[in-house]
Design an enzyme around this catalytic site. Structure first.
Site, mmCIF file in Angstrom:
data_model
loop_
_atom_site.group_PDB
_atom_site.id
_atom_site.type_symbol
_atom_site.label_atom_id
_atom_site.label_comp_id
_atom_site.label_asym_id
_atom_site.label_seq_id
_atom_site.Cartn_x
_atom_site.Cartn_y
_atom_site.Cartn_z
ATOM 1 C CE1 TYR A 32 -4.348 0.633 -0.475
ATOM 2 C CE2 TYR A 32 -3.820 2.532 0.884
ATOM 3 C CZ TYR A 32 -4.673 1.880 0.017
ATOM 4 O OH TYR A 32 -5.838 2.482 -0.371
ATOM 5 N N GLY A 36 6.160 8.118 1.127
ATOM 6 C CA GLY A 36 7.188 7.750 2.111
ATOM 7 C C GLY A 36 8.001 6.563 1.607
ATOM 8 C CG HIS A 37 6.106 2.733 1.312
ATOM 9 N ND1 HIS A 37 4.782 3.045 1.454
ATOM 10 C CD2 HIS A 37 6.399 1.899 2.329
ATOM 11 C CE1 HIS A 37 4.282 2.426 2.505
ATOM 12 N NE2 HIS A 37 5.249 1.721 3.067
ATOM 13 N N GLY A 147 12.718 3.758 7.004
ATOM 14 C CA GLY A 147 12.303 5.122 7.283
ATOM 15 C C GLY A 147 12.430 5.473 8.759
HETATM 16 P P1 AMP Z 1 5.653 -0.173 6.106
HETATM 17 O O1 AMP Z 1 5.139 -0.568 4.759
HETATM 18 O O2 AMP Z 1 4.725 0.717 6.866
HETATM 19 O O3 AMP Z 1 6.146 -1.356 6.901
HETATM 20 O O4 AMP Z 1 6.926 0.728 5.834
HETATM 21 C C1 AMP Z 1 8.005 0.264 5.057
HETATM 22 C C2 AMP Z 1 9.161 1.216 5.190
HETATM 23 O O5 AMP Z 1 8.760 2.527 4.762
HETATM 24 C C3 AMP Z 1 9.630 1.379 6.651
HETATM 25 O O6 AMP Z 1 11.050 1.440 6.677
HETATM 26 C C4 AMP Z 1 9.004 2.679 7.064
HETATM 27 O O7 AMP Z 1 9.715 3.350 8.092
HETATM 28 C C5 AMP Z 1 9.064 3.463 5.763
HETATM 29 N N1 AMP Z 1 8.078 4.542 5.797
HETATM 30 C C6 AMP Z 1 6.744 4.433 6.035
HETATM 31 N N2 AMP Z 1 6.155 5.654 6.053
HETATM 32 C C7 AMP Z 1 7.153 6.549 5.835
HETATM 33 C C8 AMP Z 1 7.197 7.977 5.754
HETATM 34 N N3 AMP Z 1 6.110 8.728 5.916
HETATM 35 N N4 AMP Z 1 8.390 8.566 5.519
HETATM 36 C C9 AMP Z 1 9.516 7.821 5.377
HETATM 37 N N5 AMP Z 1 9.544 6.475 5.447
HETATM 38 C C10 AMP Z 1 8.378 5.849 5.671
#
Ligand code: AMP
Length: 280
Positions: A32, A36-37, A147
């Site tokens: 999703y 950020g990703h 992140g």
């Molecule tokens: P997730 O899919 O939520 O597990 O996130 C995957 C990676 O994307 C992790 O390393 C998170 O820290 C990074 N991430 C998620 N949201 C953000 C954001 N707003 N800014 C920077 N990195 C992000």
């Protein structure tokens, strides 16, 4: 760009790249995907010859009453974002590919994981460490991108890599926000319009805390208390935690000295959101 579902397919592809002398970056995600990703993928594409994005909603890091089933998923959109960003491969395994029936080995950590999110999510970091260790073994990346949005996770992964001698460089990336300040998150999609507005209290209260520190406030109790009061003004918000910790040990500190992490977790309605800032 290829999308593969099996560990063997990833290994075969990475082996070919290695034979050509190419470097490999890994961006682990739960899908999703948002800006950020994308910022992690962009950085990985800039710094490596090939980039693997894993998209896996890891059941092992969700507690029994958490949102594993309802976690948003949209593989077509994720694939388009990865392709646009210049990723080379998406690894999108089924849970059964990652965890066979008699799976029983875990990566656990005695420090760093007990406080902050670990308090309300006691099994979370064991699940994160185990799946990231597996991804590192499967992809064998030169660099992996995480992140600062999940600051505790970033610290935990760095510690695991050091403790267990993974030959992977961990690259921490800044938090990407919506224009109004809300940190981007796949979970923001759970918020109704009223909650979306209320969620601004996270970045607003942190901004207040940062301003206090920037103008010389060293007493963490005073900063925590100001952040809490700001959050408490918002009727839809319920505080899980507001903490200021040493950025290396994640232990609470009384005085702002050296790099400190100010981290908060707040329920907006039923949705638990996190945000933070680091003062060097
Ligand atoms: P997730 O899919 O939520 O597990 O996130 C995957 C990676 O994307 C992790 O390393 C998170 O820290 C990074 N991430 C998620 N949201 C953000 C954001 N707003 N800014 C920077 N990195 C992000």
């Amino acid at each position: 760009m290829n999308i593969v579902n099996t560990i063997q397919e990833v290994r075969e592809q990475v082996k070919k790249w290695r034979m050509e002398g190419l470097t490999v970056g890994l961006v682990p995600t739960m899908g999703y995907l948002h800006e950020g990703h994308k910022s992690l993928i962009d950085r990985a594409v800039a710094e490596n010859d090939r980039v693997v994005v894993s998209v896996f909603v890891n059941p092992m890091q969700f507690g029994p009453s958490e949102d594993l089933e309802s976690y948003p998923r949209d593989m077509d959109r994720d694939a388009a974002l990865c392709e646009d960003a210049g990723a080379s491969l998406i690894f999108h395994p089924e849970p059964s590919e990652m965890y066979h029936d008699d799976f029983s080995s875990f990566v656990d950590m005695n420090t760093l994981t007990g406080g902050l999110c670990g308090k309300t999510r006691p099994i979370h970091f064991r699940g994160v460490c185990t799946v990231v260790a597996k991804l590192f073994h499967i992809v064998t990346p030169d660099k992996a991108y995480f992140g600062q949005k999940d600051a505790q996770q970033l610290a935990v992964i760095r510690h695991m890599v050091s403790d267990l001698d993974f030959g992977v460089e961990i690259v921490g990336c800044p938090i990407i926000r919506e224009e109004d300040g809300l940190a981007k998150s796949s979970r923001n999609t759970y918020l109704n319009p009223q909650e979306r507005q209320a969620a601004l209290v996270l970045s607003r209260s942190l901004k207040l805390g940062k301003q206090m520190m920037d103008s010389g406030e060293k007493d963490t109790k005073a900063v925590i208390s100001a952040i809490r009061s700001e959050i408490e003004k918002e009727p839809l918000a319920k505080i899980d935690y507001v903490e200021i910790v040493d950025w290396n040990t994640l232990e609470p500190v009384e005085t702002v000295e050296g790099p400190v992490l100010t981290a908060i977790a707040v329920y907006i309605g039923k949705t638990r959101l996190i945000d933070n800032f680091i003062k060097q």
